[in-house]
Motif scaffolding. Sequence first.
Motif, PDB file in Angstrom:
ATOM      1  N   PRO A 141     -12.784 -59.367 -15.365  1.00 45.78           N
ATOM      2  CA  PRO A 141     -12.915 -59.908 -16.760  1.00 45.78           C
ATOM      3  C   PRO A 141     -11.858 -59.154 -17.649  1.00 45.78           C
ATOM      4  O   PRO A 141     -11.356 -57.872 -17.300  1.00 45.78           O
ATOM      5  CB  PRO A 141     -14.181 -59.532 -17.249  1.00 45.78           C
ATOM      6  N   PHE A 142     -11.645 -59.640 -18.829  1.00 45.48           N
ATOM      7  CA  PHE A 142     -10.685 -59.187 -19.702  1.00 45.48           C
ATOM      8  C   PHE A 142     -11.591 -58.259 -21.071  1.00 45.48           C
ATOM      9  O   PHE A 142     -12.045 -58.795 -21.883  1.00 45.48           O
ATOM     10  CB  PHE A 142      -9.915 -60.029 -20.635  1.00 45.48           C
ATOM     11  N   MET A 143     -11.702 -56.974 -20.648  1.00 42.38           N
ATOM     12  CA  MET A 143     -12.507 -56.136 -21.600  1.00 42.38           C
ATOM     13  C   MET A 143     -11.463 -55.183 -22.332  1.00 42.38           C
ATOM     14  O   MET A 143     -10.702 -54.483 -21.716  1.00 42.38           O
ATOM     15  CB  MET A 143     -13.621 -55.089 -20.800  1.00 42.38           C
ATOM     16  N   ILE A 144     -11.723 -55.093 -23.704  1.00 42.25           N
ATOM     17  CA  ILE A 144     -10.716 -54.406 -24.398  1.00 42.25           C
ATOM     18  C   ILE A 144     -10.972 -52.955 -24.442  1.00 42.25           C
ATOM     19  O   ILE A 144     -12.074 -52.292 -24.351  1.00 42.25           O
ATOM     20  CB  ILE A 144     -10.756 -54.833 -25.720  1.00 42.25           C
ATOM     21  N   ALA A 145      -9.434 -52.031 -23.741  1.00 38.58           N
ATOM     22  CA  ALA A 145      -9.971 -51.074 -23.829  1.00 38.58           C
ATOM     23  C   ALA A 145      -9.264 -50.347 -25.235  1.00 38.58           C
ATOM     24  O   ALA A 145      -9.904 -49.471 -25.593  1.00 38.58           O
ATOM     25  CB  ALA A 145      -8.721 -50.142 -22.555  1.00 38.58           C
ATOM     26  N   LYS A 146      -8.175 -50.773 -25.770  1.00 38.23           N
ATOM     27  CA  LYS A 146      -7.359 -50.366 -26.906  1.00 38.23           C
ATOM     28  C   LYS A 146      -6.366 -51.290 -27.127  1.00 38.23           C
ATOM     29  O   LYS A 146      -5.750 -52.050 -26.492  1.00 38.23           O
ATOM     30  CB  LYS A 146      -6.962 -48.838 -26.903  1.00 38.23           C
ATOM     31  N   LEU A 147      -6.169 -51.382 -28.577  1.00 38.09           N
ATOM     32  CA  LEU A 147      -4.844 -52.025 -29.130  1.00 38.09           C
ATOM     33  C   LEU A 147      -3.795 -51.392 -29.004  1.00 38.09           C
ATOM     34  O   LEU A 147      -3.686 -50.039 -29.339  1.00 38.09           O
ATOM     35  CB  LEU A 147      -5.141 -52.592 -30.374  1.00 38.09           C
ATOM     36  N   SER A 148      -2.644 -51.970 -28.544  1.00 39.69           N
ATOM     37  CA  SER A 148      -1.400 -50.932 -28.738  1.00 39.69           C
ATOM     38  C   SER A 148      -0.871 -50.929 -30.147  1.00 39.69           C
ATOM     39  O   SER A 148      -1.453 -51.808 -31.131  1.00 39.69           O
ATOM     40  CB  SER A 148      -0.232 -51.968 -27.883  1.00 39.69           C
ATOM     41  N   ASP A 149      -0.166 -49.863 -30.250  1.00 37.86           N
ATOM     42  CA  ASP A 149       0.133 -49.380 -31.684  1.00 37.86           C
ATOM     43  C   ASP A 149       0.969 -50.457 -32.536  1.00 37.86           C
ATOM     44  O   ASP A 149       1.031 -50.848 -33.629  1.00 37.86           O
ATOM     45  CB  ASP A 149       1.113 -48.126 -31.669  1.00 37.86           C
ATOM     46  N   SER A 150       1.764 -51.259 -31.730  1.00 44.90           N
ATOM     47  CA  SER A 150       2.396 -52.565 -32.158  1.00 44.90           C
ATOM     48  C   SER A 150       1.823 -54.099 -32.281  1.00 44.90           C
ATOM     49  O   SER A 150       2.447 -55.116 -32.569  1.00 44.90           O
ATOM     50  CB  SER A 150       3.776 -52.591 -31.185  1.00 44.90           C
ATOM     51  N   SER A 151       0.380 -53.881 -31.818  1.00 48.60           N
ATOM     52  CA  SER A 151      -0.104 -55.157 -31.979  1.00 48.60           C
ATOM     53  C   SER A 151      -0.105 -55.792 -33.155  1.00 48.60           C
ATOM     54  O   SER A 151      -0.363 -55.166 -34.209  1.00 48.60           O
ATOM     55  CB  SER A 151      -1.584 -54.906 -31.355  1.00 48.60           C
ATOM     56  N   GLY A 175       3.233 -64.312 -26.135  1.00 55.17           N
ATOM     57  CA  GLY A 175       2.102 -64.776 -25.470  1.00 55.17           C
ATOM     58  C   GLY A 175       1.232 -63.676 -25.310  1.00 55.17           C
ATOM     59  O   GLY A 175       0.385 -63.913 -24.404  1.00 55.17           O
ATOM     60  N   LYS A 176       1.139 -62.659 -25.882  1.00 55.07           N
ATOM     61  CA  LYS A 176       0.027 -61.685 -25.932  1.00 55.07           C
ATOM     62  C   LYS A 176      -0.652 -61.215 -27.050  1.00 55.07           C
ATOM     63  O   LYS A 176       0.049 -61.685 -28.389  1.00 55.07           O
ATOM     64  CB  LYS A 176       0.904 -60.547 -25.312  1.00 55.07           C
ATOM     65  N   ILE A 177      -1.640 -60.470 -26.933  1.00 51.52           N
ATOM     66  CA  ILE A 177      -2.374 -60.194 -28.406  1.00 51.52           C
ATOM     67  C   ILE A 177      -2.274 -58.740 -28.374  1.00 51.52           C
ATOM     68  O   ILE A 177      -2.799 -58.087 -29.415  1.00 51.52           O
ATOM     69  CB  ILE A 177      -4.060 -60.513 -28.182  1.00 51.52           C
ATOM     70  N   GLY A 178      -1.504 -58.167 -27.442  1.00 46.34           N
ATOM     71  CA  GLY A 178      -1.138 -56.648 -27.683  1.00 46.34           C
ATOM     72  C   GLY A 178      -2.487 -55.612 -27.487  1.00 46.34           C
ATOM     73  O   GLY A 178      -2.686 -54.786 -28.136  1.00 46.34           O
ATOM     74  N   ALA A 179      -3.046 -56.004 -26.357  1.00 44.44           N
ATOM     75  CA  ALA A 179      -4.343 -55.240 -26.148  1.00 44.44           C
ATOM     76  C   ALA A 179      -4.486 -54.600 -24.860  1.00 44.44           C
ATOM     77  O   ALA A 179      -4.007 -55.550 -23.618  1.00 44.44           O
ATOM     78  CB  ALA A 179      -5.722 -55.740 -26.383  1.00 44.44           C
ATOM     79  N   TYR A 180      -4.772 -53.494 -24.266  1.00 47.49           N
ATOM     80  CA  TYR A 180      -4.825 -53.061 -22.811  1.00 47.49           C
ATOM     81  C   TYR A 180      -6.090 -53.231 -22.454  1.00 47.49           C
ATOM     82  O   TYR A 180      -7.306 -53.072 -23.312  1.00 47.49           O
ATOM     83  CB  TYR A 180      -4.581 -51.469 -23.019  1.00 47.49           C
ATOM     84  N   PRO A 181      -6.393 -53.723 -21.202  1.00 46.87           N
ATOM     85  CA  PRO A 181      -7.379 -54.026 -20.467  1.00 46.87           C
ATOM     86  C   PRO A 181      -8.239 -52.865 -19.920  1.00 46.87           C
ATOM     87  O   PRO A 181      -7.533 -51.784 -19.620  1.00 46.87           O
ATOM     88  CB  PRO A 181      -7.322 -55.075 -19.510  1.00 46.87           C
ATOM     89  N   VAL A 182      -9.569 -52.761 -19.680  1.00 43.42           N
ATOM     90  CA  VAL A 182     -10.236 -51.655 -19.063  1.00 43.42           C
ATOM     91  C   VAL A 182     -10.232 -51.741 -17.619  1.00 43.42           C
ATOM     92  O   VAL A 182     -10.424 -52.959 -17.193  1.00 43.42           O
ATOM     93  CB  VAL A 182     -11.825 -51.711 -19.708  1.00 43.42           C
TER      94      VAL A 182
END
Length: 449
Positions: free
Chosen positions: A222-232, A292-299
Motif C-alpha cells: 500500500p501507499f502509506m505516507i511517511a512524510k512529504l518532501s520539502d519541495s512538495s 506526475g507526483k504528489i511529493g510524498a515518501y512512502p512508509v
Amino acid sequence: MEILIKASQFILSLSLLIVLHELGHFIPAKLFKTKVEKFYLFFDYKFSLFKKKIGETVYGIGWIPLGGYVKIAGMIDESMDKEQMKQEPKPWEFRSKPAWQRLIIMLGGVTVNFILGILIYICLLWGYGEKFIPNENVKDGVWVQDSLAMNLGLKTGDKIINIDGEKPRMFRELTAKFINGEVFSIERNGKTITKQIPENFIAQLIDKKEKLERPLISLRVPFMIAKLSDSSLNINSGLEKKDLIVGVNGTKLKYYDEIVSSFQTYKNQTISLNVKRGEELKTVNVKISQEGKIGAYPVNLSQEQLERLGYYKLANFNYSFTEAIPKGFQKTWTTLTDYVKQLKKIFNPSTGAYKGLGGFLSIADVFPSAWSWYAFWSITAFLSIMLGFMNLLPIPALDGGHVVFTLWEMITGKKPSDKFLEYAQIIGFIILLALLIFANGNDIARKLF
C-alpha cells in the motif's frame, strides 16, 4: 561501525567453522592413534600469533586468515613435508594406517560441517520457528519494477505458480529460485503461461549497469505516507504522516503501483485522495506535479504491518525440539541442493555466472550491518554446508581429493605412490590458488568499478 560489525561476524563465523572442521580430522586421527603435530586456526607461514605445545601437538593461531589445518604425521598435505616422507613409515603415521581408517580421518572434517549445519538449523527452527508470507497468499500477484524481470516476461499482477516444476513455499525465496531456475509458470488474467529463463540470466544480473537496488520481484504494497518532501506542492494540503491512500478521485485503489500509475494521468491537476487515517476515512485535495507526483515518501512496511493492514496473511510455525529435527534435515537438504545448482551454473561458462564468483569480501558482505544472532547462525549454517560440499570436490589439495585416492586404493588394492601424491597436491594447490585469486579479484574489481 557497520564495517566493524560485519567483519566481527565474519571472523567469528569463519574461525568457528575452521576449528570445528579441523577438529573433525583431529578426533578420528587421535582415536586411531595417529600423531597430530599441529592444530592451527589460520596459516602460520614463517611465524605464529600464538602457539603452545600440549602433549605431542602444537596448537596455534597463524597470521594469514585464509583457513586452517591439522598437520598429521606421514600425510602429504599443505605442509609438503618431503623430509618426513623420505623416512621409513612409523606405526603412528597416517600412511601406516589401514585405508578405512585414513578414509574416516579424511571425511571427518566435512562430516562435522554437515552435522553442524543440521544442528544449527534444528536449533534455529526450535528457538525462532518460521514466520513468512506464503507465496500462495499473494493473491493479487507480484510487483515487477526491474527491467530484467520485465525481460523475463513478467508483469505486475502475475502470480508465480512454479519454478522448475516446484511450487515456491515462501515469497522471499522467489528471487533466488529465479536465479537458480530454468523454466517458470505464471497465472495472468486466469491463464497459465510458461516461460524459459535465459541461460545467461545470472550474467545479465551481474552485467546490469544500474545496481539492482530492490529484489527482482517485490510484494505489492500500500501507499502509506511517511512524510512529504520539502519541495512538495502539498505541504499544506492536510496530508498527514501514516495516512493510507485507498482511492483517487473516488476510485478505490489498493496498491502503491496502482496509485502512482494513476497520478500519471492527472499531471498538473488537483485531485482528491481518499485516505484512511486510523479508523476514519478522509478526503484530501492534492496537487499533482508535472512529473506526475504528489511529493510524498512512502512508509517501508514490514510484513507484520502488512498483515495488520489486511494485505497479506503470514504463516507462523512454532516447533518443538522433536518437530524441529526433521525440519532441520529438510532445510539442510534444500540449502545443499540450491548451492549445487549455483555451482553448476558457475562451472558452465555459457551462463556467465562465474563473473559473480566472490571471495572473502563477498562472504563478509552477506552478514548484516547490525548484529543479529539469528542472521549470524543462519549464515554460519549455510557456510558450514558450503564448506562441507566444497571440501568434497575431487581436487587433490582438498579432502575430496584424498578421499578419491583412498577409495581407489580400497577398490583396486593399489596405493598411489608418494611421488604421485606430491605432484597431485601441487596441482591441486595451483587450481585452488587460481580460484582464490579469481574470486577475490572479482571482489576487488566490483569494489573499484
